[in-house]
Design an enzyme around this catalytic site. Structure first.
Site, short mmCIF file in Angstrom:
data_model
loop_
_atom_site.label_atom_id
_atom_site.label_comp_id
_atom_site.label_asym_id
_atom_site.label_seq_id
_atom_site.Cartn_x
_atom_site.Cartn_y
_atom_site.Cartn_z
N GLU A 96 -30.16 22.47 -4.43
CA GLU A 96 -30.44 22.84 -3.03
C GLU A 96 -29.77 21.87 -2.06
O GLU A 96 -29.32 22.28 -0.99
CB GLU A 96 -31.95 22.86 -2.78
CG GLU A 96 -32.71 23.81 -3.67
CD GLU A 96 -33.22 23.20 -4.96
OE1 GLU A 96 -34.25 23.68 -5.45
OE2 GLU A 96 -32.60 22.24 -5.47
N HIS A 142 -29.13 17.40 -6.37
CA HIS A 142 -29.89 18.59 -6.72
C HIS A 142 -29.16 19.81 -6.16
O HIS A 142 -28.39 19.71 -5.20
CB HIS A 142 -31.30 18.51 -6.15
CG HIS A 142 -32.20 17.57 -6.87
ND1 HIS A 142 -33.55 17.53 -6.65
CD2 HIS A 142 -31.95 16.64 -7.82
CE1 HIS A 142 -34.10 16.61 -7.43
NE2 HIS A 142 -33.14 16.05 -8.14
N CYS A 167 -38.06 20.98 -5.64
CA CYS A 167 -38.91 19.80 -5.73
C CYS A 167 -39.55 19.51 -4.37
O CYS A 167 -38.99 19.81 -3.32
CB CYS A 167 -38.12 18.59 -6.22
SG CYS A 167 -36.85 17.98 -5.09
N CYS A 206 -35.98 18.72 -2.01
CA CYS A 206 -35.26 19.99 -1.84
C CYS A 206 -36.07 20.95 -0.96
O CYS A 206 -35.51 21.69 -0.17
CB CYS A 206 -34.94 20.61 -3.18
SG CYS A 206 -33.72 19.64 -4.09
#
Length: 149
Positions: A52, A50, A75, A85
């Protein structure tokens, strides 16, 4: 640079991977400290890592007290069971998170923002929202079709 300019940097990172993130949304994240981008990430090929996650890993301890610009609400849960994240941003010690657009997926859907606020992190939502929503129009349509709120 201002919030909009930094968000555009995050949007550019996301756009570079558009169409290659599988069923996951195309997300970009940059971490800024003292007016300088110190790290960035984008959702990877097939949806991992992801955005982040990549940005926090790249920033390391320098993320402490910084601002993260994220094109989609972080998320709050991962399908893999990995650290969300939201939790990564909290653990990194960022002071502020600027989010372009909220995420209606059940793994985020306001929970990410609520947890950031509970951790006393300043949150702003809506910077470049139209551009971020357009970037992930397909993701939002799939999420709505699946019956997510």
């Amino acid at each position: 640079m201002n919030d909009e300019a930094f968000m555009r940097v995050a949007l550019d990172r996301a756009a570079a991977l558009k169409g290659r993130t599988g069923v996951n949304p195309t997300v970009g994240c940059v971490i800024v400290k003292d007016g300088v981008v110190i790290a960035g990430g984008a959702t990877g090929e097939g949806g991992r890592p992801h955005a982040e996650e990549g940005a926090c890993d790249a920033a390391g301890a320098a993320a402490q007290g910084a601002t993260a610009y994220v094109t989609l609400e972080p998320c709050a849960q991962r399908s893999t069971g990995a650290l969300s994240c939201t939790d990564r941003l909290i653990a990194a010690g960022v002071a502020r998170v600027v989010i372009a657009v909220a995420d209606p997926h059940p793994f985020a859907d306001g929970v990410g923002v609520a947890r950031l606020l509970a951790a006393e992190i300043d949150v702003e939502i809506g910077v470049c929202a139209a551009d971020a929503a357009a970037l992930n129009a397909d993701f939002f349509a799939r999420t709505a079709a699946a019956g997510a709120p």
